[in-house]
Design a protein around this motif. Structure first.
Motif, PDB file in Angstrom:
ATOM      1  N   SER A 230       0.797  -1.204  -0.103  1.00  0.00           N
ATOM      2  CA  SER A 230       0.127   0.129  -0.036  1.00  0.00           C
ATOM      3  C   SER A 230       1.003   1.270   0.109  1.00  0.00           C
TER       4      SER A 230
ATOM      5  N   GLU B   9      -2.153  -8.841  -4.875  1.00  0.00           N
ATOM      6  CA  GLU B   9      -3.208  -9.147  -3.922  1.00  0.00           C
ATOM      7  C   GLU B   9      -3.848 -10.396  -4.094  1.00  0.00           C
TER       8      GLU B   9
ATOM      9  N   CYS C 232       4.188 -12.485  -2.839  1.00  0.00           N
ATOM     10  CA  CYS C 232       3.372 -11.697  -2.142  1.00  0.00           C
ATOM     11  C   CYS C 232       2.610 -12.718  -1.166  1.00  0.00           C
TER      12      CYS C 232
ATOM     13  N   ARG D 115       0.076  -4.769  -8.855  1.00  0.00           N
ATOM     14  CA  ARG D 115      -0.413  -4.830  -7.567  1.00  0.00           C
ATOM     15  C   ARG D 115      -1.487  -5.765  -7.642  1.00  0.00           C
TER      16      ARG D 115
ATOM     17  N   ASP E 139      -3.578  -6.912   5.577  1.00  0.00           N
ATOM     18  CA  ASP E 139      -2.315  -6.370   4.753  1.00  0.00           C
ATOM     19  C   ASP E 139      -1.961  -7.275   3.944  1.00  0.00           C
ATOM     20  N   VAL E 140      -1.460  -6.777   2.778  1.00  0.00           N
ATOM     21  CA  VAL E 140      -0.423  -7.863   1.943  1.00  0.00           C
ATOM     22  C   VAL E 140       0.944  -7.062   1.811  1.00  0.00           C
TER      23      VAL E 140
ATOM     24  N   ASN F 251      -4.033 -13.660  -1.297  1.00  0.00           N
ATOM     25  CA  ASN F 251      -5.150 -14.097  -0.809  1.00  0.00           C
ATOM     26  C   ASN F 251      -5.672 -15.324  -1.175  1.00  0.00           C
TER      27      ASN F 251
END
Length: 415
Positions: A28, A125, A201, A121, A191-192, A129
């Motif tokens: 972020s 993400e 990631c 990005r 948060d990643v 996840n």
């Protein structure tokens, strides 16, 4: 240019999760793509990059090819000496490994070659996840296979749940259960981070100060990871003890050997990851030591990705022959394709030769060609009279020879 978001102003601070020993860059932050390259080059040496990229690329090729062959073998061919339930879960275990290759290993290869995160990005993400779906699914499938084989060892006559449809439904249920971790992480908006140590990631619970996030992390680790992991170990020990009493030679029981070898490889590859969880919670080591352990544990887990097909080929001779035949067929197809492309290119170049002459060169060639034609025509005109006379002489000679031959024949006949 590295943009620091920490209060200290030290550019190294952006590469570490706050209040932890974990090396990770919060995606972020501003200019995070460039910062990811900085963090990777700062904490992963060039020698490590060469070693890790080579191993990751090997895992990508061997794991993808091997698991695709496993899926093909369980769908169309009877090369496994296994019951229908075990076959179903072996197939889904291979599918889970392919998901892991696509979500973790392939991005890691791009990180090593690009020396930073280069996929954007959104993919970062998404991967962070969803990666736990494949890891939890693999653990649940191995646990289910172990339970199934234990029940067959304990109740070989009464246990007859060998209906493939039921096994398929159970596999789909386990896939849904494995998605719960992703649902929780998305709902809590965890948060990643980009972690240079694992070149990927990932979400990070320990960096949050929220109580609900910390509680979800503890419950998730205990329920979805530690309990299944310990259960797999205990079940396989019990299965070994029971089978040892009933069978004189365990090596002849291919189903038991398959489950035991796959479970053993899974435990060996997962053990460093389990241990590093306790290390991160206890904060018992320095950040530099934890970074080294993080690099080791991720590559230990890679062993189970390409190791399962290799184990199948050793335990099941039929699968080994099937895998080798498919690999040989693939190599032959590649060779034929390359040869066909080469022949086509040579054929096109011979049909359409490329002549790149200048205008002056073309005029010189035309003059030479015209001069050669004139010389040939003059030579033909000079040779024309002699040729006619020689032809007449040859004709008379031929007639004389013909008469002589005829006379000779009559004399011979008369004689």
């Amino acid at each position: 240019a590295v943009v620091s978001t920490q209060s200290t102003g030290d550019p190294h601070d952006i590469c570490w999760v706050a209040n932890t020993s974990i090396c990770g860059l919060d995606i972020s932050t501003g200019n995070w793509s460039e910062n990811s390259r900085y963090c990777y080059r700062e904490y992963v040496s060039l020698a490590e990059t060469i070693i890790f990229s080579t191993f990751s690329l090997f895992t990508l090729i061997m794991g993808l090819g091997g698991n695709l062959i496993v899926i093909l073998a369980t769908l169309k061919y009877t090369v496994f000496s296994l019951d229908s339930i075990t076959m179903v879960f072996v197939r889904h275990l291979a599918i889970a490994d392919i998901f892991y290759i696509c979500l973790r290993i392939f991005p890691s290869v791009t990180v090593h070659f690009g020396r930073g995160w280069v996929l954007g990005r959104g993919i970062c993400e998404f991967v962070a996840n969803t990666i736990m779906i494949s890891t939890l699914a693999s653990m649940n499938f191995i646990l289910t296979i172990s339970i199934h084989r234990l029940l067959r060892c304990m109740f070989p006559l009464r246990f007859s749940l060998s209906v493939r449809n039921k096994a398929t439904i159970l596999a789909l249920v386990l896939w849904g259960y494995s998605c719960l971790g992703t649902v929780v992480s998305l709902s809590l908006d965890i948060d990643v981070y980009f972690k240079p140590g694992i070149a990927a990631c990932d979400i990070e619970y320990s960096g949050s100060v929220r109580a609900d996030v910390q509680a979800a992390a503890v419950v998730g680790v205990v329920v979805q990871m530690l309990i299944p992991f310990i259960s797999i170990i205990l079940i396989n020990i019990a299965m070994y003890v029971i089978a040892k009493k009933r069978f004189k030679d365990l090596s002849t029981n291919q189903a038991l050997m398959t489950v035991s070898s796959v479970s053993g490889l899974f435990v060996a590859s997962w053990l460093p990851s389990i241990l590093i969880i306790f290390v991160s919670v206890s904060k018992a080591v320095s950040p530099s030591t934890f970074l080294i352990l993080d690099k080791i544990q991720i590559h230990f887990y890679y062993l189970s990705i390409f190791g399962n097909p290799l184990l199948y080929s050793f335990v099941h001779k039929g699968f080994g022959r099937f895998a080798r035949s498919k690999f040989s067929m693939f190599l032959r197809n590649c060779q034929n394709s390359v040869e066909a492309q080469w022949n086509n290119s040579v054929s096109r170049s011979s049909d359409h030769p490329q002549q790149d002459f200048s205008a002056e060169t073309k005029r010189e060639n035309m003059k030479k060609s015209k001069k050669k034609k004139q010389q040939d025509a003059s030579v033909e005109m000079d040779r024309a009279p002699g040729t006619s006379q020689a032809g007449a002489e040859n004709k008379n000679s031929a007639q004389g020879d013909s008469g002589h031959s005829k006379d000779s024949g009559l004399c011979s006949a008369t004689n």
